[in-house]
Design a protein around this motif. Sequence first.
Motif, PDB file in Angstrom:
ATOM      1  N   GLU A   1     -40.719 -18.900   5.926  1.00 40.83           N
ATOM      2  CA  GLU A   1     -40.225 -18.871   4.551  1.00 40.83           C
ATOM      3  C   GLU A   1     -39.924 -17.430   4.155  1.00 40.83           C
ATOM      4  O   GLU A   1     -40.469 -16.487   4.720  1.00 40.83           O
ATOM      5  CB  GLU A   1     -41.285 -19.442   3.612  1.00 40.83           C
ATOM      6  N   VAL A   2     -39.058 -17.252   3.157  1.00 41.01           N
ATOM      7  CA  VAL A   2     -38.728 -15.927   2.652  1.00 41.01           C
ATOM      8  C   VAL A   2     -40.010 -15.270   2.128  1.00 41.01           C
ATOM      9  O   VAL A   2     -40.789 -15.888   1.414  1.00 41.01           O
ATOM     10  CB  VAL A   2     -37.676 -16.021   1.519  1.00 41.01           C
ATOM     11  N   ALA A   3     -40.243 -14.046   2.524  1.00 43.32           N
ATOM     12  CA  ALA A   3     -41.396 -13.247   2.102  1.00 43.32           C
ATOM     13  C   ALA A   3     -42.743 -13.808   2.574  1.00 43.32           C
ATOM     14  O   ALA A   3     -43.787 -13.380   2.098  1.00 43.32           O
ATOM     15  CB  ALA A   3     -41.410 -13.049   0.593  1.00 43.32           C
ATOM     16  N   GLN A   4     -42.726 -14.766   3.496  1.00 43.94           N
ATOM     17  CA  GLN A   4     -43.980 -15.309   4.019  1.00 43.94           C
ATOM     18  C   GLN A   4     -44.631 -14.279   4.938  1.00 43.94           C
ATOM     19  O   GLN A   4     -43.984 -13.725   5.818  1.00 43.94           O
ATOM     20  CB  GLN A   4     -43.723 -16.601   4.796  1.00 43.94           C
ATOM     21  N   PRO A   5     -45.931 -13.995   4.735  1.00 40.39           N
ATOM     22  CA  PRO A   5     -46.605 -13.045   5.625  1.00 40.39           C
ATOM     23  C   PRO A   5     -46.750 -13.628   7.030  1.00 40.39           C
ATOM     24  O   PRO A   5     -46.833 -14.845   7.206  1.00 40.39           O
ATOM     25  CB  PRO A   5     -47.973 -12.842   4.971  1.00 40.39           C
ATOM     26  N   VAL A   6     -46.743 -12.753   8.016  1.00 41.00           N
ATOM     27  CA  VAL A   6     -46.847 -13.154   9.414  1.00 41.00           C
ATOM     28  C   VAL A   6     -48.057 -12.459  10.038  1.00 41.00           C
ATOM     29  O   VAL A   6     -48.268 -11.266   9.817  1.00 41.00           O
ATOM     30  CB  VAL A   6     -45.568 -12.777  10.208  1.00 41.00           C
ATOM     31  N   ALA A   7     -48.835 -13.205  10.800  1.00 39.57           N
ATOM     32  CA  ALA A   7     -49.962 -12.633  11.542  1.00 39.57           C
ATOM     33  C   ALA A   7     -49.804 -13.008  13.004  1.00 39.57           C
ATOM     34  O   ALA A   7     -49.536 -14.164  13.334  1.00 39.57           O
ATOM     35  CB  ALA A   7     -51.292 -13.160  11.003  1.00 39.57           C
ATOM     36  N   TYR A   8     -49.932 -12.024  13.867  1.00 37.89           N
ATOM     37  CA  TYR A   8     -49.879 -12.245  15.312  1.00 37.89           C
ATOM     38  C   TYR A   8     -51.310 -12.332  15.824  1.00 37.89           C
ATOM     39  O   TYR A   8     -52.132 -11.477  15.521  1.00 37.89           O
ATOM     40  CB  TYR A   8     -49.130 -11.116  16.007  1.00 37.89           C
ATOM     41  N   VAL A   9     -51.591 -13.374  16.591  1.00 42.67           N
ATOM     42  CA  VAL A   9     -52.924 -13.589  17.139  1.00 42.67           C
ATOM     43  C   VAL A   9     -52.812 -13.557  18.652  1.00 42.67           C
ATOM     44  O   VAL A   9     -52.134 -14.396  19.254  1.00 42.67           O
ATOM     45  CB  VAL A   9     -53.516 -14.941  16.672  1.00 42.67           C
ATOM     46  N   GLN A  10     -53.460 -12.572  19.264  1.00 38.18           N
ATOM     47  CA  GLN A  10     -53.470 -12.456  20.722  1.00 38.18           C
ATOM     48  C   GLN A  10     -54.678 -13.204  21.267  1.00 38.18           C
ATOM     49  O   GLN A  10     -55.812 -12.905  20.901  1.00 38.18           O
ATOM     50  CB  GLN A  10     -53.511 -10.997  21.147  1.00 38.18           C
ATOM     51  N   LEU A  11     -54.421 -14.178  22.112  1.00 38.12           N
ATOM     52  CA  LEU A  11     -55.483 -14.981  22.712  1.00 38.12           C
ATOM     53  C   LEU A  11     -55.625 -14.586  24.176  1.00 38.12           C
ATOM     54  O   LEU A  11     -54.672 -14.660  24.939  1.00 38.12           O
ATOM     55  CB  LEU A  11     -55.153 -16.465  22.586  1.00 38.12           C
ATOM     56  N   LYS A  12     -56.829 -14.186  24.531  1.00 34.11           N
ATOM     57  CA  LYS A  12     -57.062 -13.694  25.881  1.00 34.11           C
ATOM     58  C   LYS A  12     -57.946 -14.607  26.706  1.00 34.11           C
ATOM     59  O   LYS A  12     -57.853 -14.639  27.912  1.00 34.11           O
ATOM     60  CB  LYS A  12     -57.694 -12.309  25.815  1.00 34.11           C
ATOM     61  N   LYS A  13     -58.825 -15.341  26.028  1.00 37.75           N
ATOM     62  CA  LYS A  13     -59.793 -16.122  26.776  1.00 37.75           C
ATOM     63  C   LYS A  13     -60.283 -17.284  25.921  1.00 37.75           C
ATOM     64  O   LYS A  13     -60.519 -17.119  24.726  1.00 37.75           O
ATOM     65  CB  LYS A  13     -60.972 -15.209  27.140  1.00 37.75           C
ATOM     66  N   TRP A  14     -60.421 -18.450  26.506  1.00 41.03           N
ATOM     67  CA  TRP A  14     -61.005 -19.584  25.825  1.00 41.03           C
ATOM     68  C   TRP A  14     -61.617 -20.522  26.849  1.00 41.03           C
ATOM     69  O   TRP A  14     -61.313 -20.469  28.019  1.00 41.03           O
ATOM     70  CB  TRP A  14     -60.001 -20.311  24.937  1.00 41.03           C
ATOM     71  N   ARG A  15     -62.463 -21.405  26.348  1.00 41.46           N
ATOM     72  CA  ARG A  15     -63.095 -22.387  27.222  1.00 41.46           C
ATOM     73  C   ARG A  15     -62.047 -23.392  27.661  1.00 41.46           C
ATOM     74  O   ARG A  15     -61.156 -23.753  26.901  1.00 41.46           O
ATOM     75  CB  ARG A  15     -64.222 -23.112  26.498  1.00 41.46           C
TER      76      ARG A  15
END
Length: 97
Positions: free
Chosen positions: A58-72
């Motif tokens: 969406e216009v002006a929607q904040p964006v967050a990048y999530v780096q995933l390195k390890k999970w079960r």
Amino acid sequence: MNDYNKFTAMLASEFHRYMMENEKSVPVLPTNVLIIFEVEGEEDFNRWHKEMSLRNKEVAQPVAYVQLKKWRMHSCIEAMTLIGTVSEKENTAPAKR
């Protein structure tokens, strides 16, 4: 639903669970934030997910990048009982016990 959509749904669910279980140690995200996952070793998925996410941003929607390195690699569920199923053709039917 393609495999990337299923993978994204699993990541979103696990991310949400992680955020809830670690709420005191993770940063607070802005309201209506768009999460873009970057999974180590999954360059094709990362490119697809970023393109699809930004296309629907969406216009002006904040964006967050999530780096995933390890999970079960297994479910967190330890025990489960299927009570019944629902079908469009039938009413709820109890599972065989």
